[in-house]
Scaffold this motif. Structure first.
Motif, PDB file in Angstrom:
ATOM      1  N   ALA A 190      83.826  72.400  26.734  1.00  0.00           N
ATOM      2  CA  ALA A 190      85.141  72.190  27.322  1.00  0.00           C
ATOM      3  C   ALA A 190      85.579  70.746  27.109  1.00  0.00           C
ATOM      4  O   ALA A 190      84.920  69.813  27.551  1.00  0.00           O
ATOM      5  CB  ALA A 190      85.116  72.512  28.810  1.00  0.00           C
ATOM      6  N   LEU A 191      86.674  70.588  26.425  1.00  0.00           N
ATOM      7  CA  LEU A 191      87.192  69.262  26.129  1.00  0.00           C
ATOM      8  C   LEU A 191      87.628  68.535  27.395  1.00  0.00           C
ATOM      9  O   LEU A 191      87.499  67.316  27.498  1.00  0.00           O
ATOM     10  CB  LEU A 191      88.357  69.374  25.141  1.00  0.00           C
ATOM     11  CG  LEU A 191      88.956  68.064  24.649  1.00  0.00           C
ATOM     12  CD1 LEU A 191      87.925  67.258  23.878  1.00  0.00           C
ATOM     13  CD2 LEU A 191      90.163  68.335  23.789  1.00  0.00           C
ATOM     14  N   GLY A 192      88.104  69.277  28.375  1.00  0.00           N
ATOM     15  CA  GLY A 192      88.559  68.666  29.624  1.00  0.00           C
ATOM     16  C   GLY A 192      87.455  67.903  30.337  1.00  0.00           C
ATOM     17  O   GLY A 192      87.680  66.830  30.889  1.00  0.00           O
ATOM     18  N   PHE A 193      86.248  68.457  30.350  1.00  0.00           N
ATOM     19  CA  PHE A 193      85.136  67.769  30.993  1.00  0.00           C
ATOM     20  C   PHE A 193      84.765  66.498  30.237  1.00  0.00           C
ATOM     21  O   PHE A 193      84.417  65.486  30.847  1.00  0.00           O
ATOM     22  CB  PHE A 193      83.909  68.675  31.102  1.00  0.00           C
ATOM     23  CG  PHE A 193      83.961  69.616  32.264  1.00  0.00           C
ATOM     24  CD1 PHE A 193      83.956  69.135  33.561  1.00  0.00           C
ATOM     25  CD2 PHE A 193      84.017  70.976  32.066  1.00  0.00           C
ATOM     26  CE1 PHE A 193      84.006  69.996  34.640  1.00  0.00           C
ATOM     27  CE2 PHE A 193      84.063  71.849  33.132  1.00  0.00           C
ATOM     28  CZ  PHE A 193      84.061  71.356  34.427  1.00  0.00           C
ATOM     29  N   LEU A 194      84.826  66.537  28.925  1.00  0.00           N
ATOM     30  CA  LEU A 194      84.530  65.335  28.149  1.00  0.00           C
ATOM     31  C   LEU A 194      85.561  64.247  28.405  1.00  0.00           C
ATOM     32  O   LEU A 194      85.221  63.076  28.580  1.00  0.00           O
ATOM     33  CB  LEU A 194      84.458  65.663  26.658  1.00  0.00           C
ATOM     34  CG  LEU A 194      83.275  66.524  26.218  1.00  0.00           C
ATOM     35  CD1 LEU A 194      83.401  66.888  24.757  1.00  0.00           C
ATOM     36  CD2 LEU A 194      81.974  65.814  26.482  1.00  0.00           C
ATOM     37  N   VAL A 195      86.829  64.624  28.461  1.00  0.00           N
ATOM     38  CA  VAL A 195      87.885  63.658  28.741  1.00  0.00           C
ATOM     39  C   VAL A 195      87.728  63.095  30.158  1.00  0.00           C
ATOM     40  O   VAL A 195      87.875  61.892  30.378  1.00  0.00           O
ATOM     41  CB  VAL A 195      89.278  64.294  28.541  1.00  0.00           C
ATOM     42  CG1 VAL A 195      90.379  63.395  29.033  1.00  0.00           C
ATOM     43  CG2 VAL A 195      89.481  64.654  27.079  1.00  0.00           C
ATOM     44  N   LEU A 196      87.414  63.956  31.113  1.00  0.00           N
ATOM     45  CA  LEU A 196      87.189  63.501  32.482  1.00  0.00           C
ATOM     46  C   LEU A 196      85.997  62.547  32.551  1.00  0.00           C
ATOM     47  O   LEU A 196      86.038  61.533  33.249  1.00  0.00           O
ATOM     48  CB  LEU A 196      86.967  64.700  33.403  1.00  0.00           C
ATOM     49  CG  LEU A 196      86.874  64.423  34.894  1.00  0.00           C
ATOM     50  CD1 LEU A 196      88.161  63.788  35.401  1.00  0.00           C
ATOM     51  CD2 LEU A 196      86.590  65.702  35.643  1.00  0.00           C
ATOM     52  N   GLY A 197      84.950  62.844  31.811  1.00  0.00           N
ATOM     53  CA  GLY A 197      83.785  61.965  31.761  1.00  0.00           C
ATOM     54  C   GLY A 197      84.131  60.602  31.188  1.00  0.00           C
ATOM     55  O   GLY A 197      83.696  59.571  31.697  1.00  0.00           O
TER      56      GLY A 197
END
Length: 56
Positions: A29-36
């Motif tokens: 999930a790209l969203g989790f990477l961006v959030l990280g």
């Protein structure tokens, strides 16, 4: 007390960033990477922009 609060905030940001990276890698999930990445940026900003003592 202020140092403890700052330490807890920095620890929470770093742990949240690591957890988001882990979930992002496992699920893709790209969203989790961006959030990280966002949490890590906040961590480094808080680490280097601390309260400087006032000079009189």
């Amino acid at each position: 007390m202020k140092r403890l609060h700052r330490f807890l905030l920095l620890s929470a940001l770093l742990i949240t960033a690591l957890v988001c990276y882990l979930f992002g890698q496992l699920s893709g999930a790209l969203g989790f990477l961006v959030l990280g990445i966002g949490m890590e940026i906040l961590f480094w900003m808080q680490l280097f922009t601390g309260n400087k003592p006032e000079r009189k």
